[in-house]
Design a protein around this motif. Structure first.
Motif, PDB file in Angstrom:
ATOM      1  N   GLY A 265       0.778  -1.019   0.212  1.00 49.52           N
ATOM      2  CA  GLY A 265      -0.121  -0.024  -0.139  1.00 49.52           C
ATOM      3  C   GLY A 265       0.711   1.241   0.122  1.00 49.52           C
ATOM      4  O   GLY A 265       0.449   2.255  -0.694  1.00 49.52           O
ATOM      5  N   ALA A 266       1.978   1.207   0.709  1.00 47.25           N
ATOM      6  CA  ALA A 266       2.836   2.380   0.847  1.00 47.25           C
ATOM      7  C   ALA A 266       3.579   2.785  -0.531  1.00 47.25           C
ATOM      8  O   ALA A 266       3.638   3.737  -0.952  1.00 47.25           O
ATOM      9  CB  ALA A 266       3.945   2.309   1.861  1.00 47.25           C
ATOM     10  N   PHE A 267       3.885   1.662  -1.144  1.00 48.34           N
ATOM     11  CA  PHE A 267       4.283   1.675  -2.605  1.00 48.34           C
ATOM     12  C   PHE A 267       3.227   2.222  -3.509  1.00 48.34           C
ATOM     13  O   PHE A 267       3.562   3.016  -4.430  1.00 48.34           O
ATOM     14  CB  PHE A 267       4.851   0.371  -2.991  1.00 48.34           C
ATOM     15  N   GLY A 268       1.972   1.699  -3.326  1.00 51.76           N
ATOM     16  CA  GLY A 268       1.007   2.122  -4.264  1.00 51.76           C
ATOM     17  C   GLY A 268       0.711   3.397  -4.070  1.00 51.76           C
ATOM     18  O   GLY A 268       0.497   4.167  -4.972  1.00 51.76           O
ATOM     19  N   LYS A 269       0.722   4.248  -2.875  1.00 49.73           N
ATOM     20  CA  LYS A 269       0.447   5.440  -2.553  1.00 49.73           C
ATOM     21  C   LYS A 269       1.373   6.498  -3.162  1.00 49.73           C
ATOM     22  O   LYS A 269       1.177   7.330  -3.935  1.00 49.73           O
ATOM     23  CB  LYS A 269       0.417   5.876  -1.134  1.00 49.73           C
ATOM     24  N   ALA A 270       2.832   6.063  -3.373  1.00 48.63           N
ATOM     25  CA  ALA A 270       3.946   6.686  -3.984  1.00 48.63           C
ATOM     26  C   ALA A 270       3.763   6.674  -5.365  1.00 48.63           C
ATOM     27  O   ALA A 270       4.076   7.798  -6.322  1.00 48.63           O
ATOM     28  CB  ALA A 270       4.875   6.224  -3.558  1.00 48.63           C
ATOM     29  N   VAL A 271       3.209   5.377  -6.168  1.00 50.40           N
ATOM     30  CA  VAL A 271       3.445   5.408  -7.637  1.00 50.40           C
ATOM     31  C   VAL A 271       2.033   5.704  -8.196  1.00 50.40           C
ATOM     32  O   VAL A 271       2.135   6.208  -9.430  1.00 50.40           O
ATOM     33  CB  VAL A 271       3.698   4.015  -7.866  1.00 50.40           C
ATOM     34  N   CYS A 272       0.850   5.362  -7.714  1.00 47.83           N
ATOM     35  CA  CYS A 272      -0.518   5.645  -8.243  1.00 47.83           C
ATOM     36  C   CYS A 272      -0.803   7.209  -8.524  1.00 47.83           C
ATOM     37  O   CYS A 272      -1.362   7.511  -9.583  1.00 47.83           O
ATOM     38  CB  CYS A 272      -1.472   5.095  -7.641  1.00 47.83           C
ATOM     39  N   GLY A 273      -0.352   8.041  -7.631  1.00 42.19           N
ATOM     40  CA  GLY A 273      -0.462   9.446  -8.169  1.00 42.19           C
ATOM     41  C   GLY A 273       0.523   9.735  -9.551  1.00 42.19           C
ATOM     42  O   GLY A 273      -0.200  10.465 -10.159  1.00 42.19           O
ATOM     43  N   TRP A 274       1.538   9.239  -9.570  1.00 41.75           N
ATOM     44  CA  TRP A 274       2.313   9.285 -10.711  1.00 41.75           C
ATOM     45  C   TRP A 274       1.729   8.680 -11.897  1.00 41.75           C
ATOM     46  O   TRP A 274       1.611   9.407 -13.028  1.00 41.75           O
ATOM     47  CB  TRP A 274       3.792   8.864 -10.497  1.00 41.75           C
ATOM     48  N   LEU A 275       1.184   7.399 -11.789  1.00 41.89           N
ATOM     49  CA  LEU A 275       0.562   6.813 -12.703  1.00 41.89           C
ATOM     50  C   LEU A 275      -0.734   7.567 -13.191  1.00 41.89           C
ATOM     51  O   LEU A 275      -1.250   7.736 -14.593  1.00 41.89           O
ATOM     52  CB  LEU A 275       0.247   5.514 -12.538  1.00 41.89           C
ATOM     53  N   VAL A 285      -8.042   4.810 -12.004  1.00 42.64           N
ATOM     54  CA  VAL A 285      -9.251   4.403 -10.758  1.00 42.64           C
ATOM     55  C   VAL A 285      -9.798   3.389 -11.243  1.00 42.64           C
ATOM     56  O   VAL A 285     -10.067   2.265 -10.472  1.00 42.64           O
ATOM     57  CB  VAL A 285     -10.011   5.565 -10.505  1.00 42.64           C
ATOM     58  N   VAL A 286     -10.261   3.214 -12.495  1.00 39.19           N
ATOM     59  CA  VAL A 286     -10.957   2.131 -12.996  1.00 39.19           C
ATOM     60  C   VAL A 286     -10.235   0.947 -12.847  1.00 39.19           C
ATOM     61  O   VAL A 286     -10.609  -0.179 -12.308  1.00 39.19           O
ATOM     62  CB  VAL A 286     -11.459   2.322 -14.432  1.00 39.19           C
ATOM     63  N   ALA A 287      -8.741   0.953 -13.132  1.00 40.29           N
ATOM     64  CA  ALA A 287      -7.945  -0.108 -13.371  1.00 40.29           C
ATOM     65  C   ALA A 287      -7.775  -0.624 -11.770  1.00 40.29           C
ATOM     66  O   ALA A 287      -7.943  -2.007 -11.560  1.00 40.29           O
ATOM     67  CB  ALA A 287      -6.609   0.023 -14.051  1.00 40.29           C
ATOM     68  N   THR A 288      -7.403   0.477 -10.847  1.00 40.96           N
ATOM     69  CA  THR A 288      -7.171  -0.100  -9.662  1.00 40.96           C
ATOM     70  C   THR A 288      -8.148  -0.689  -8.888  1.00 40.96           C
ATOM     71  O   THR A 288      -8.245  -1.547  -8.006  1.00 40.96           O
ATOM     72  CB  THR A 288      -6.569   1.178  -8.833  1.00 40.96           C
ATOM     73  N   GLU A 289      -9.655  -0.080  -8.983  1.00 35.14           N
ATOM     74  CA  GLU A 289     -10.543  -0.413  -8.398  1.00 35.14           C
ATOM     75  C   GLU A 289     -11.070  -2.058  -8.803  1.00 35.14           C
ATOM     76  O   GLU A 289     -11.664  -2.603  -7.987  1.00 35.14           O
ATOM     77  CB  GLU A 289     -11.873   0.313  -8.374  1.00 35.14           C
ATOM     78  N   VAL A 324      -4.338   9.028  -6.003  1.00 35.91           N
ATOM     79  CA  VAL A 324      -5.014   9.529  -7.488  1.00 35.91           C
ATOM     80  C   VAL A 324      -6.274  10.391  -7.082  1.00 35.91           C
ATOM     81  O   VAL A 324      -6.255  11.612  -7.596  1.00 35.91           O
ATOM     82  CB  VAL A 324      -5.416   8.576  -8.253  1.00 35.91           C
ATOM     83  N   LEU A 325      -7.020  10.016  -5.975  1.00 38.17           N
ATOM     84  CA  LEU A 325      -8.090  10.879  -5.578  1.00 38.17           C
ATOM     85  C   LEU A 325      -7.673  12.401  -4.867  1.00 38.17           C
ATOM     86  O   LEU A 325      -8.196  13.396  -5.204  1.00 38.17           O
ATOM     87  CB  LEU A 325      -8.933  10.018  -4.766  1.00 38.17           C
TER      88      LEU A 325
END
Length: 400
Positions: A265-275, A285-289, A324-325
């Motif tokens: 989750g920590a890695f995801g928070k750092a990466v998903c904003g960039w993605l 968001v569609v992909a992650t959910e 992302v949100l």
């Protein structure tokens, strides 16, 4: 010669702007790590308080809610109160107040004193999220999505470090001296913020241009998506230990599983904003959910070993959406009031974090943990049509 002088001035201005951004992000990350660490270290202290004050589980829930509800319920009024202050002062004062709350706990000799300290710490914590997020958004402007992801990640660092440190300290000293040390750490952080954050900058950034009024509807939709995303996360974490136990896991297995989820989750928070910035907000968001829903469903059918192997990836998509949100809040802020928008958004997600476990728990009591997990997966899928409706407001704001 004059051209060289102009180039030199340009480079100095560019370096100054970069330094301003770094100091703003660094200070915001420091505040986020401390305040989120304060929030999660309370879980380590709850058993100690239960033994000392003879509390039941309901009493412990009330103790936790004194901090959590104060922090969540005061987001909007605290942000409004501090709107005229420099953000540097807001973050330093909020951190100082939170530290004073832990100091009051350390000096308390009664349950009433402990409760007063929790409320005071919650008051201090209520200001951090909207002000620090606004600081990053103003410092980076339209490029704030990635930095907001880093800010989000810093909170997870605090959640990982503070509970472990407190647990180790409780092995060698009583809880009141430990609370005193946490207060001292908060005081040091408040002083550091005074020196790290820019002086007199970013206190009155111009609001973003208002669109046709659709941004208000878009922001309400964004808050709903954020609340559902938080509910999905809380429901999954509520039932995960019981699922692992049913597969033959032990207490050690559960600890390992949670570590795998939180590290992913920590890695995801750092990466998903960039993605989100590169792939687009709605597709990301569609992909992650969708991946979250599929991952939760897979947990129900996989044996223990593959389940553990899946957890880091599940943690990445389960937690990564939030970055992302958060990064989208400035784009849809009603009337361009980014500070108030962050306060409203954090109120929604914190409120969801408090209420969702109750709803999922009631469902689990009636139908079992497997049905509870499927309900969490269904909540993730329910986000997909909601976020698809964000396309038009995002397009109006210049985002895809």
């Amino acid at each position: 010669m004059s051209q060289a002088v102009r180039l030199d001035e340009f480079h100095r201005a560019d370096r100054s702007s970069l330094d301003l951004k770094r100091r703003s992000l660094g200070g915001a990350c420091l505040a986020h790590a401390l305040h989120d660490g304060y929030t999660d270290l309370l879980y380590v202290l709850l058993p100690v308080w239960q033994a000392e004050f003879g509390l039941g589980y309901a009493g412990l829930a009330v103790l936790r809610s004194l901090y959590y509800a104060t922090m969540g319920g005061l987001q909007i009024p605290a942000d409004r109160l501090a709107a005229r202050w420099p953000i540097r002062m807001s973050l330093a004062v909020s951190t100082l107040v939170a530290a004073a709350g832990f100091g009051a706990m350390a000096l308390s000799g009664s349950l009433f004193g402990l409760c007063a300290g929790l409320v005071l710490a919650g008051i201090g914590a209520s200001l951090q999220h909207p002000r620090a997020s606004l600081l990053v958004a103003r410092a980076y402007g339209s490029a704030a999505r990635g930095p907001l992801g880093i800010y989000n990640f810093a909170g997870d660092v605090g959640k990982a470090v503070f509970p472990v440190v407190v647990a180790l300290l409780l092995g060698v000293m009583a809880w009141r001296p430990v609370a005193g040390l946490m207060a001292a750490v908060g005081l040091a952080a408040a002083l550091a913020l005074v020196f790290v954050l820019p002086r007199g900058s970013l206190t009155a950034a111009p609001p973003r241009a208002s669109g046709s009024g659709g941004e208000g509807r878009g922001f309400a939709l964004l808050m709903t998506v954020g609340a559902f995303d938080t509910a999905t996360r809380m429901g999954t974490l509520l039932f995960l230990p019981f699922l692992l136990e049913a597969k033959g896991g032990t207490g050690t297995t559960t600890g390992l599983a949670l570590a795998l989820v939180f590290s992913g989750g920590a890695f995801g928070k750092a990466v998903c904003g960039w993605l989100g910035e590169r792939l687009g907000i709605v597709p990301c968001v569609v992909a992650t959910e969708t991946a979250t829903a599929v991952g939760i469903a897979a947990l129900l059918v996989l044996p223990l070993g593959p389940t553990l192997a899946l957890l880091p990836l599940l943690g990445l998509v389960l937690n990564g959406t939030s970055s992302v949100l958060y990064g989208t809040v400035p784009d849809l802020a009603p009337r361009g009031d980014v500070g108030r928008a962050f306060a409203l958004f954090y109120t929604a997600v914190i409120g969801s974090g408090g209420l969702a476990p109750i709803a999922y728990g009631a469902l689990g009591d009636r139908a079992g943990s497997a049905v509870g997990l499927l309900a969490a997966a269904a909540t993730a899928l329910a986000i997909v049509p909601l976020v698809l409706r964000l396309r038009r407001p995002l397009a109006a704001s210049g985002q895809a």
